[in-house]
Design a protein around this motif. Structure first.
Motif, PDB file in Angstrom:
ATOM      1  N   PRO A  49       0.922   5.532 -11.234  1.00  0.00           N
ATOM      2  CA  PRO A  49       1.747   6.582 -10.625  1.00  0.00           C
ATOM      3  C   PRO A  49       1.106   7.247  -9.426  1.00  0.00           C
ATOM      4  N   VAL A  50      -0.213   7.347  -9.409  1.00  0.00           N
ATOM      5  CA  VAL A  50      -0.891   8.034  -8.311  1.00  0.00           C
ATOM      6  C   VAL A  50      -0.783   7.220  -7.024  1.00  0.00           C
ATOM      7  N   ARG A  51      -1.116   5.953  -7.103  1.00  0.00           N
ATOM      8  CA  ARG A  51      -1.075   5.151  -5.878  1.00  0.00           C
ATOM      9  C   ARG A  51       0.369   4.875  -5.443  1.00  0.00           C
ATOM     10  N   LEU A  52       1.300   4.811  -6.398  1.00  0.00           N
ATOM     11  CA  LEU A  52       2.705   4.637  -6.042  1.00  0.00           C
ATOM     12  C   LEU A  52       3.205   5.851  -5.275  1.00  0.00           C
ATOM     13  N   ALA A  53       2.914   7.041  -5.759  1.00  0.00           N
ATOM     14  CA  ALA A  53       3.355   8.263  -5.089  1.00  0.00           C
ATOM     15  C   ALA A  53       2.778   8.351  -3.676  1.00  0.00           C
ATOM     16  N   LYS A  54       1.516   7.953  -3.524  1.00  0.00           N
ATOM     17  CA  LYS A  54       0.881   7.981  -2.206  1.00  0.00           C
ATOM     18  C   LYS A  54       1.577   7.025  -1.242  1.00  0.00           C
TER      19      LYS A  54
END
Length: 256
Positions: A49-54
């Protein structure tokens, strides 16, 4: 194509709806940026979720609030993948592309040192996700009026695998075969009118991105394809008719 629902001024993919599997990695992030710049509505998924949001935020705000969204989807689960495809088509009225950028690599010093646990990992990452996305998106891509594209990124090493790369090369070869079978299904569906969608394989030696160059400034990366160049090739698959592209391997590195 349908009228766009975006604020980025249109582009060659204006009105298109494109899903990107593996959108949070360097290649996925570059693809989101390029697709948004071309005017597409982009729906990405990733397990992180972190890298997707970025990646989603970067693409959205680079193009004036472009319609780029992200969702956590378990692509190892066929029903979850089907539900993802159904939600996209319900929300946007169509699906014009599925870009498969789920990756992973495992290797060994020699053929005899191969750990079959690596095969299990690569089977899920590189084959199972291709199976699930192709099965989930096939019908919607066929309904897109000749604009549907299923894009797999593969490796040149499948044509000439080394001993230590057996598991990776075999998994990539299986993913290619599955994608070509999807292309056969598209041809059959279209009959004399030609395939209603195209399954295409983009072949690279390996990928390189800015962070890799920063980590190894002395590196030459010969034959590697920059993720930005890959993203351009992805958006370019809509420049040619489905009949011409379907079932083809497009080499982005010297062909072996």
């Amino acid at each position: 194509m349908t009228a766009p629902n975006n604020g980025n001024g249109g582009g060659p993919l204006e009105g298109a709806v494109v899903a990107v599997a593996g959108a949070g990695g360097p290649a996925g992030s570059a693809a989101l940026l390029a697709l948004a710049a071309a005017g597409a509505t982009v729906v990405g998924c990733d397990a992180d979720p972190v890298r997707l949001a970025k990646a989603v935020d970067a693409a959205k705000f680079a193009h004036g609030g472009a319609p780029v969204t992200g969702e956590i989807v378990d692509l190892f689960d066929l029903e979850a993948t089907r539900h993802w495809a159904e939600r996209i088509e319900k929300d946007h009225g169509r699906i014009d592309g599925l870009i498969h950028l789920v990756g992973g690599w495992r290797g060994a010093k020699s053929f005899g040192d191969t750990d079959l646990a690596d095969w299990d990992t690569l089977h899920n990452l590189l084959i199972r996700t291709v199976q699930h996305t192709s099965l989930a998106f096939e019908d919607a891509l066929e309904r897109s009026g000749g604009k549907g594209r299923f894009v797999l990124v593969s490796a040149a090493g499948t044509a000439n695998p080394t001993g230590g790369n057996a598991a990776y090369a075999a998994a990539k070869a299986a993913a290619e075969a599955w994608t070509l079978a999807l292309g056969s299904a598209f041809r059959k569906a279209g009959g004399e009118a030609g395939p209603p969608a195209a399954a295409v394989i983009l072949v690279v030696k390996a990928l390189v991105h800015d962070a890799m160059r920063a980590e190894k400034p002395e590196g030459k990366f010969p034959g590697f394809t920059d993720v930005k160049e890959l993203a351009e090739a992805i958006t370019g698959v809509w420049d040619r008719p489905a009949e011409e592209l379907n079932g083809s391997r497009q080499w982005l590195t010297p062909q072996k």
